[in-house]
Enzyme design. Structure first.
Site, PDB file in Angstrom:
ATOM      1  N   CYS A  54       0.839  -1.204   0.000  1.00 24.43           N
ATOM      2  CA  CYS A  54       0.000   0.000   0.000  1.00 24.43           C
ATOM      3  C   CYS A  54       0.877   1.259   0.000  1.00 24.43           C
ATOM      4  O   CYS A  54       1.684   1.445   0.916  1.00 24.43           O
ATOM      5  CB  CYS A  54      -0.895  -0.001   1.227  1.00 24.43           C
ATOM      6  SG  CYS A  54      -1.663   1.588   1.576  1.00 24.43           S
ATOM      7  N   TRP A  94      -7.993  -6.878   4.643  1.00 24.07           N
ATOM      8  CA  TRP A  94      -6.590  -7.072   5.014  1.00 24.07           C
ATOM      9  C   TRP A  94      -6.514  -8.102   6.148  1.00 24.07           C
ATOM     10  O   TRP A  94      -7.254  -7.997   7.117  1.00 24.07           O
ATOM     11  CB  TRP A  94      -5.966  -5.764   5.469  1.00 24.07           C
ATOM     12  CG  TRP A  94      -5.819  -4.745   4.395  1.00 24.07           C
ATOM     13  CD1 TRP A  94      -6.554  -3.599   4.252  1.00 24.07           C
ATOM     14  CD2 TRP A  94      -4.897  -4.769   3.290  1.00 24.07           C
ATOM     15  NE1 TRP A  94      -6.145  -2.916   3.132  1.00 24.07           N
ATOM     16  CE2 TRP A  94      -5.128  -3.609   2.520  1.00 24.07           C
ATOM     17  CE3 TRP A  94      -3.899  -5.649   2.888  1.00 24.07           C
ATOM     18  CZ2 TRP A  94      -4.391  -3.311   1.365  1.00 24.07           C
ATOM     19  CZ3 TRP A  94      -3.170  -5.351   1.744  1.00 24.07           C
ATOM     20  CH2 TRP A  94      -3.416  -4.198   1.002  1.00 24.07           C
ATOM     21  N   GLU A 154      -5.401   8.323   8.417  1.00 28.14           N
ATOM     22  CA  GLU A 154      -5.105   9.149   7.254  1.00 28.14           C
ATOM     23  C   GLU A 154      -3.599   9.371   7.181  1.00 28.14           C
ATOM     24  O   GLU A 154      -3.022  10.128   7.992  1.00 28.14           O
ATOM     25  CB  GLU A 154      -5.835  10.487   7.322  1.00 28.14           C
ATOM     26  CG  GLU A 154      -5.480  11.470   6.253  1.00 28.14           C
ATOM     27  CD  GLU A 154      -5.395  10.856   4.855  1.00 28.14           C
ATOM     28  OE1 GLU A 154      -4.281  10.911   4.262  1.00 28.14           O
ATOM     29  OE2 GLU A 154      -6.407  10.288   4.380  1.00 28.14           O
ATOM     30  N   SER A 155      -2.930   8.731   6.192  1.00 25.52           N
ATOM     31  CA  SER A 155      -1.459   8.754   6.137  1.00 25.52           C
ATOM     32  C   SER A 155      -0.880  10.171   6.116  1.00 25.52           C
ATOM     33  O   SER A 155       0.150  10.431   6.736  1.00 25.52           O
ATOM     34  CB  SER A 155      -0.976   7.997   4.893  1.00 25.52           C
ATOM     35  OG  SER A 155      -1.454   8.633   3.716  1.00 25.52           O
ATOM     36  N   TYR A 205      -3.887   5.591  -9.441  1.00 28.19           N
ATOM     37  CA  TYR A 205      -5.088   4.754  -9.251  1.00 28.19           C
ATOM     38  C   TYR A 205      -6.205   5.202 -10.187  1.00 28.19           C
ATOM     39  O   TYR A 205      -6.956   4.382 -10.712  1.00 28.19           O
ATOM     40  CB  TYR A 205      -5.537   4.822  -7.790  1.00 28.19           C
ATOM     41  CG  TYR A 205      -4.692   3.978  -6.873  1.00 28.19           C
ATOM     42  CD1 TYR A 205      -3.475   4.431  -6.404  1.00 28.19           C
ATOM     43  CD2 TYR A 205      -5.109   2.703  -6.499  1.00 28.19           C
ATOM     44  CE1 TYR A 205      -2.688   3.645  -5.581  1.00 28.19           C
ATOM     45  CE2 TYR A 205      -4.326   1.908  -5.672  1.00 28.19           C
ATOM     46  CZ  TYR A 205      -3.118   2.391  -5.216  1.00 28.19           C
ATOM     47  OH  TYR A 205      -2.336   1.606  -4.414  1.00 28.19           O
TER      48      TYR A 205
HETATM   49  N1  GSH Z   1      -6.502   8.323   2.584  1.00 29.49           N
HETATM   50  C1  GSH Z   1      -6.003   7.124   3.141  1.00 29.49           C
HETATM   51  C2  GSH Z   1      -6.115   6.034   2.079  1.00 29.49           C
HETATM   52  C3  GSH Z   1      -5.794   4.667   2.619  1.00 29.49           C
HETATM   53  C4  GSH Z   1      -6.176   3.586   1.615  1.00 29.49           C
HETATM   54  O1  GSH Z   1      -6.936   3.824   0.658  1.00 29.49           O
HETATM   55  N2  GSH Z   1      -5.652   2.364   1.820  1.00 29.49           N
HETATM   56  C5  GSH Z   1      -6.030   1.259   0.965  1.00 29.49           C
HETATM   57  C6  GSH Z   1      -4.854   0.365   0.676  1.00 29.49           C
HETATM   58  S1  GSH Z   1      -3.779   1.022  -0.519  1.00 29.49           S
HETATM   59  C7  GSH Z   1      -7.060   0.399   1.699  1.00 29.49           C
HETATM   60  O2  GSH Z   1      -6.799  -0.145   2.739  1.00 29.49           O
HETATM   61  N3  GSH Z   1      -8.232   0.280   1.066  1.00 29.49           N
HETATM   62  C8  GSH Z   1      -9.197  -0.618   1.592  1.00 29.49           C
HETATM   63  C9  GSH Z   1     -10.495  -0.007   1.788  1.00 29.49           C
HETATM   64  O3  GSH Z   1     -10.555   1.205   1.904  1.00 29.49           O
HETATM   65  O4  GSH Z   1     -11.407  -0.788   1.844  1.00 29.49           O
HETATM   66  C10 GSH Z   1      -4.546   7.322   3.550  1.00 29.49           C
HETATM   67  O5  GSH Z   1      -3.821   8.006   2.809  1.00 29.49           O
HETATM   68  O6  GSH Z   1      -4.165   6.773   4.587  1.00 29.49           O
END
Ligand code: GSH
Length: 337
Positions: A54, A94, A154-155, A205
């Site tokens: 990720c 996950w 939120e990263s 993406y």
């Molecule tokens: N805005 C969030 C995005 C996090 C994100 O989209 N993570 C993905 C993995 S790349 C995820 O876990 N998606 C699963 C979901 O949202 O169901 C950040 O930057 O932390």
């Protein structure tokens, strides 16, 4: 903390846009901050839940590494492929599965862990959210082991609060300052963050996951326009994007460019060029890759397994091999003339 376009995608008419085939990323719901009364800045109190494929988690593992917080902040790593249709809890979740075999290597992935942050040995990230009555399921998660609560998912905000509290959290004294105290520089960083988030980090993406040719085309063009202008920005000999010090905007650009040649070129249909075709950007990528802690904060094996392991027919492409395999190629800035 300000919620700007460099943090999350505009959600206007998200439903209609998704129906028209546009990939629209959701918004993270947990937005507490270390430093709030409930979440004091203390060493060994916080924990991260991540997946190494990720790119948003990669921002956070990079910040933890370059700030020297590996001992103070513990971390669990989920398996790169999410659950499938046969899973009793449902698909696309996950999972912590340290013994699971990766099709790419035919072996387990040594970086994968069980879930240790909550003390309950949970199987799924989703279960961490369910404990707080949330339907979310994304990584990264910053977790408070003492309060047994999610702080933030939120990263963009997690890397800022680690940087801002690195002293109190036990960071290394000679760490970089990701967001320097200079308002002019902060504006430069904010502007670059905005463009890089929309056209590169999330843009990849938008191109790779959209099922509308026009949406893909616009994302493709914007992605390579930005790469060309960043290559131009670096053509004056500066070492990093804002000058000769490594800052947050370098950290946020790295996860996408690290994935471009070995993954996104094929998986996200971003085959306009390789990073290797941009001389200044290539040298920048190699320069960041050899910074202390950076190489170990990511894994192209997890990236390949994650992005290809369940896509198409699950067979993971083994290239590129020329001019040399990745990530070793990142040790050779001289590959470009
Ligand atoms: N805005 C969030 C995005 C996090 C994100 O989209 N993570 C993905 C993995 S790349 C995820 O876990 N998606 C699963 C979901 O949202 O169901 C950040 O930057 O932390």
């Amino acid at each position: 903390m300000t919620k700007d376009i460099s943090t999350q995608e505009d959600q206007t008419k998200a439903k209609e846009r998704r129906a028209r085939g546009e990939f629209v990323r959701g918004v993270s719901g947990f937005r507490h901050v270390i430093g709030d009364p409930d979440f004091p800045a203390e060493p060994s109190r916080y924990h991260l839940f991540v997946a190494l494929n990720c790119p948003w988690c990669h921002r956070v593992t990079l910040a933890r590494a370059v700030l020297g917080l590996q001992d103070s902040i513990t971390m669990d790593v989920a398996f790169p492929n999410r659950t499938d249709e046969n899973d009793p809890m449902g698909p696309n979740l996950w999972e912590f599965a340290p013994d699971r075999i990766a099709s790419l290597t035919g072996a387990g992935l040594p970086e994968c862990t069980a879930e240790t942050g909550t003390g309950s040995g949970l199987r799924l990230v989703k279960e961490i959210y369910q404990r707080e009555g949330s339907e979310e399921q994304s990584v990264p998660i910053l977790y408070d082991k003492i309060a047994e609560r999610i702080v933030n998912n939120e990263s963009a905000e997690i890397i800022r609060m680690l940087d801002a509290n690195a002293d109190a959290l036990g960071g290394s004294p000679d760490r970089p300052m990701l967001v320097p105290d200079d308002p002019t520089l902060q504006d430069v960083i904010a502007d670059l963050n905005d463009r890089i988030y929309v056209t590169i980090n999330n843009g990849a993406y938008k191109a790779g996951f959209s099922s509308d040719q026009a949406v893909y085309g616009q994302a493709f063009d914007a992605y390579f326009e930005t790469l060309a202008s960043l290559d131009d920005l670096l053509s004056d000999g500066r070492h990093y994007l804002t000058g000769n010090t490594f800052t947050e905007v370098d950290l946020r650009l790295f996860p996408t460019l690290y994935r471009h040649d070995p993954v996104y070129f094929v998986r996200m249909k971003l085959n306009g060029a390789r990073i290797l075709d941009y001389a200044h950007l290539w040298r920048w990528l190699c320069r960041v890759y050899v910074l202390e802690g950076v190489a170990d904060a990511g894994s192209l094996i997890h990236c390949r397994q994650g992005y290809f392991g369940r896509s198409w027919n699950g067979v993971v492409p083994l290239g590129p091999l020329m001019p040399m395999p990745y990530p070793d190629a990142y040790l050779h800035p001289d590959l470009v003339k």
